[in-house]
Design a protein around this motif. Structure first.
Motif, mmCIF file in Angstrom:
data_model
loop_
_atom_site.group_PDB
_atom_site.id
_atom_site.type_symbol
_atom_site.label_atom_id
_atom_site.label_comp_id
_atom_site.label_asym_id
_atom_site.label_seq_id
_atom_site.Cartn_x
_atom_site.Cartn_y
_atom_site.Cartn_z
ATOM 1 N N PHE A 150 -9.098 -71.344 90.112
ATOM 2 C CA PHE A 150 -10.163 -70.594 90.304
ATOM 3 C C PHE A 150 -9.899 -69.741 91.649
ATOM 4 O O PHE A 150 -10.520 -68.560 91.680
ATOM 5 C CB PHE A 150 -11.571 -71.455 90.568
ATOM 6 C CG PHE A 150 -12.280 -71.678 89.413
ATOM 7 C CD1 PHE A 150 -13.253 -70.663 89.017
ATOM 8 C CD2 PHE A 150 -11.919 -72.731 88.572
ATOM 9 C CE1 PHE A 150 -14.029 -70.963 87.668
ATOM 10 C CE2 PHE A 150 -12.724 -72.907 87.455
ATOM 11 C CZ PHE A 150 -13.662 -72.123 87.033
ATOM 12 N N ILE A 181 -8.529 -66.718 89.903
ATOM 13 C CA ILE A 181 -9.732 -65.966 89.122
ATOM 14 C C ILE A 181 -10.566 -65.199 89.969
ATOM 15 O O ILE A 181 -10.781 -64.141 89.604
ATOM 16 C CB ILE A 181 -10.473 -67.209 88.161
ATOM 17 C CG1 ILE A 181 -9.578 -67.872 87.035
ATOM 18 C CG2 ILE A 181 -11.842 -66.572 87.654
ATOM 19 C CD1 ILE A 181 -10.328 -68.839 86.580
ATOM 20 N N ILE A 182 -10.975 -65.939 91.018
ATOM 21 C CA ILE A 182 -11.521 -65.005 92.213
ATOM 22 C C ILE A 182 -10.998 -63.758 92.501
ATOM 23 O O ILE A 182 -11.458 -62.813 92.575
ATOM 24 C CB ILE A 182 -12.261 -66.173 93.056
ATOM 25 C CG1 ILE A 182 -13.038 -67.294 92.402
ATOM 26 C CG2 ILE A 182 -12.842 -65.236 94.164
ATOM 27 C CD1 ILE A 182 -13.550 -68.313 93.347
ATOM 28 N N LYS A 185 -10.174 -60.398 90.048
ATOM 29 C CA LYS A 185 -11.413 -60.136 89.288
ATOM 30 C C LYS A 185 -11.339 -59.315 88.169
ATOM 31 O O LYS A 185 -12.046 -59.494 87.077
ATOM 32 C CB LYS A 185 -12.640 -59.935 89.993
ATOM 33 C CG LYS A 185 -13.174 -60.942 91.139
ATOM 34 C CD LYS A 185 -14.206 -60.660 91.711
ATOM 35 C CE LYS A 185 -14.917 -61.689 92.661
ATOM 36 N NZ LYS A 185 -16.023 -61.573 93.718
ATOM 37 N N THR A 227 -9.434 -59.663 83.203
ATOM 38 C CA THR A 227 -9.870 -60.316 82.483
ATOM 39 C C THR A 227 -8.986 -60.615 81.264
ATOM 40 O O THR A 227 -9.070 -61.787 80.547
ATOM 41 C CB THR A 227 -11.163 -59.613 81.719
ATOM 42 O OG1 THR A 227 -10.807 -58.225 81.672
ATOM 43 C CG2 THR A 227 -12.310 -59.596 83.039
ATOM 44 N N LYS A 261 -15.835 -56.381 81.449
ATOM 45 C CA LYS A 261 -17.057 -57.203 82.363
ATOM 46 C C LYS A 261 -18.187 -56.756 81.650
ATOM 47 O O LYS A 261 -18.535 -55.803 81.347
ATOM 48 C CB LYS A 261 -16.979 -57.034 83.841
ATOM 49 C CG LYS A 261 -17.864 -57.463 84.610
ATOM 50 C CD LYS A 261 -17.865 -56.880 86.065
ATOM 51 C CE LYS A 261 -19.028 -57.569 86.855
ATOM 52 N NZ LYS A 261 -19.040 -57.266 88.409
ATOM 53 N N LYS A 286 -19.429 -61.759 83.629
ATOM 54 C CA LYS A 286 -19.174 -62.115 84.882
ATOM 55 C C LYS A 286 -20.358 -61.979 85.897
ATOM 56 O O LYS A 286 -20.370 -61.129 86.578
ATOM 57 C CB LYS A 286 -18.009 -61.178 85.045
ATOM 58 C CG LYS A 286 -16.642 -61.650 84.703
ATOM 59 C CD LYS A 286 -15.544 -60.812 85.523
ATOM 60 C CE LYS A 286 -14.147 -61.020 84.911
ATOM 61 N NZ LYS A 286 -12.921 -60.527 85.567
ATOM 62 N N ASP A 292 -21.523 -67.072 90.086
ATOM 63 C CA ASP A 292 -20.582 -67.841 90.393
ATOM 64 C C ASP A 292 -19.392 -67.644 89.197
ATOM 65 O O ASP A 292 -19.829 -68.070 88.087
ATOM 66 C CB ASP A 292 -21.100 -69.396 90.536
ATOM 67 C CG ASP A 292 -20.082 -70.221 91.186
ATOM 68 O OD1 ASP A 292 -18.674 -70.114 90.747
ATOM 69 O OD2 ASP A 292 -20.366 -71.017 91.894
ATOM 70 N N PRO A 293 -18.040 -67.450 89.569
ATOM 71 C CA PRO A 293 -17.093 -67.617 88.689
ATOM 72 C C PRO A 293 -17.053 -68.846 87.727
ATOM 73 O O PRO A 293 -16.565 -68.715 86.681
ATOM 74 C CB PRO A 293 -15.923 -67.578 89.409
ATOM 75 C CG PRO A 293 -16.458 -66.650 90.773
ATOM 76 C CD PRO A 293 -17.654 -67.113 90.924
ATOM 77 N N HIS A 294 -17.324 -69.821 88.289
ATOM 78 C CA HIS A 294 -17.481 -71.291 87.680
ATOM 79 C C HIS A 294 -18.291 -71.053 86.171
ATOM 80 O O HIS A 294 -18.343 -71.647 85.411
ATOM 81 C CB HIS A 294 -17.965 -72.569 88.430
ATOM 82 C CG HIS A 294 -16.919 -72.732 89.394
ATOM 83 N ND1 HIS A 294 -16.596 -72.169 90.486
ATOM 84 C CD2 HIS A 294 -15.943 -73.693 89.601
ATOM 85 C CE1 HIS A 294 -15.736 -72.677 91.156
ATOM 86 N NE2 HIS A 294 -15.144 -73.808 90.857
ATOM 87 N N TRP A 312 -18.961 -68.143 84.811
ATOM 88 C CA TRP A 312 -18.449 -66.893 84.041
ATOM 89 C C TRP A 312 -18.286 -67.377 82.425
ATOM 90 O O TRP A 312 -17.777 -68.776 82.324
ATOM 91 C CB TRP A 312 -17.278 -66.326 84.424
ATOM 92 C CG TRP A 312 -17.637 -65.376 85.705
ATOM 93 C CD1 TRP A 312 -18.701 -65.232 86.311
ATOM 94 C CD2 TRP A 312 -16.589 -64.711 86.476
ATOM 95 N NE1 TRP A 312 -18.496 -64.503 87.637
ATOM 96 C CE2 TRP A 312 -17.455 -64.302 87.723
ATOM 97 C CE3 TRP A 312 -15.520 -64.605 86.257
ATOM 98 C CZ2 TRP A 312 -16.731 -63.716 88.568
ATOM 99 C CZ3 TRP A 312 -14.605 -63.844 87.477
ATOM 100 C CH2 TRP A 312 -15.324 -63.570 88.588
#
Length: 218
Positions: free
Chosen positions: A27, A30-31, A34, A37, A65, A113, A116-118, A120
């Protein structure tokens, strides 16, 4: 990996939160990245990240996105144009271009997206193969877009006050600037000079997403 195999794998992970796909140690990357993708999806598919010209054995992966409904929140990057500017100026036949190579057989995958990225998620893929009759309307749109953009770029070079190319639009495809400092000017051998003070690229506009989802999204 071929597109058909990738599409089957995407079906097994679409609409599933990233927290259930990626490890927690993934993560921070990932964060931080951004905008990457496509790389996230390649990771999820177990594909080794590389700099190959084509993403898969028989075609390309395109993603962008979106929100939870698939509504696009950004355009879709296709390819940069610095190395092919003169081909565009002389209107190289569409089916012989680098642009065609990048879009004639591809998987389009929206990536939700929001928040929270968790949380996505990848949404289901749409496989576009311009060799098949059901995609003839897209082929016609993209061919027309290409030639229109070529003419627009040439006109900008020859008539704009700065002598540079500028944003050029078709129905689905556009050319616009894509660069960061230090900028990378585009040089044309045909004109014997710089025709832009920064790099540009082909993109699919948001209308592409709407049209494709309506026609082929199921």
């Amino acid at each position: 990996m071929k597109l058909k195999e990738a599409q089957a794998k995407i079906k097994t992970i679409c609409n599933i939160p990233f927290a259930d796909i990626f490890e927690e140690l993934d993560f921070p990357m990932i964060i931080k990245n951004k905008g990457k993708t496509g790389q996230l999806l390649e990771m999820a598919l177990g594909k080794k990240l590389d700099n190959a010209n084509i993403d898969f054995e028989d075609g390309e992966l395109k993603s962008n996105k979106c929100d939870a409904t698939g509504r696009p929140l950004e355009t879709v990057f296709i390819t940069q144009i610095a190395s092919i500017i003169d081909e565009l100026i002389v209107e190289k036949p569409f089916e012989e271009t680098h642009l065609y190579e990048k879009i004639n057989n591809m998987l389009y995958v929206p990536v939700c997206k929001v928040g929270d990225p968790h949380n996505w998620m990848f949404l289901d893929a749409i496989h576009i193969d311009l060799s098949k009759p059901e995609f003839s309307s897209l082929l016609n749109i993209w061919r027309d877009d290409y030639y229109s953009i070529c003419r627009q770029l040439k006109e900008h070079i020859e008539t704009s006050k700065d002598g540079f190319i500028h944003t050029s639009n078709g129905r689905h495809i556009q050319v616009r600037s894509k660069d960061s400092k230090p900028y990378h000017p585009i040089y044309s051998k045909i004109y014997g000079r710089k025709v832009s003070n920064k790099n540009h690229a082909f993109y699919f506009q948001k209308l592409f997403v709407y049209d494709v989802r309506i026609a082929y999204g199921g």
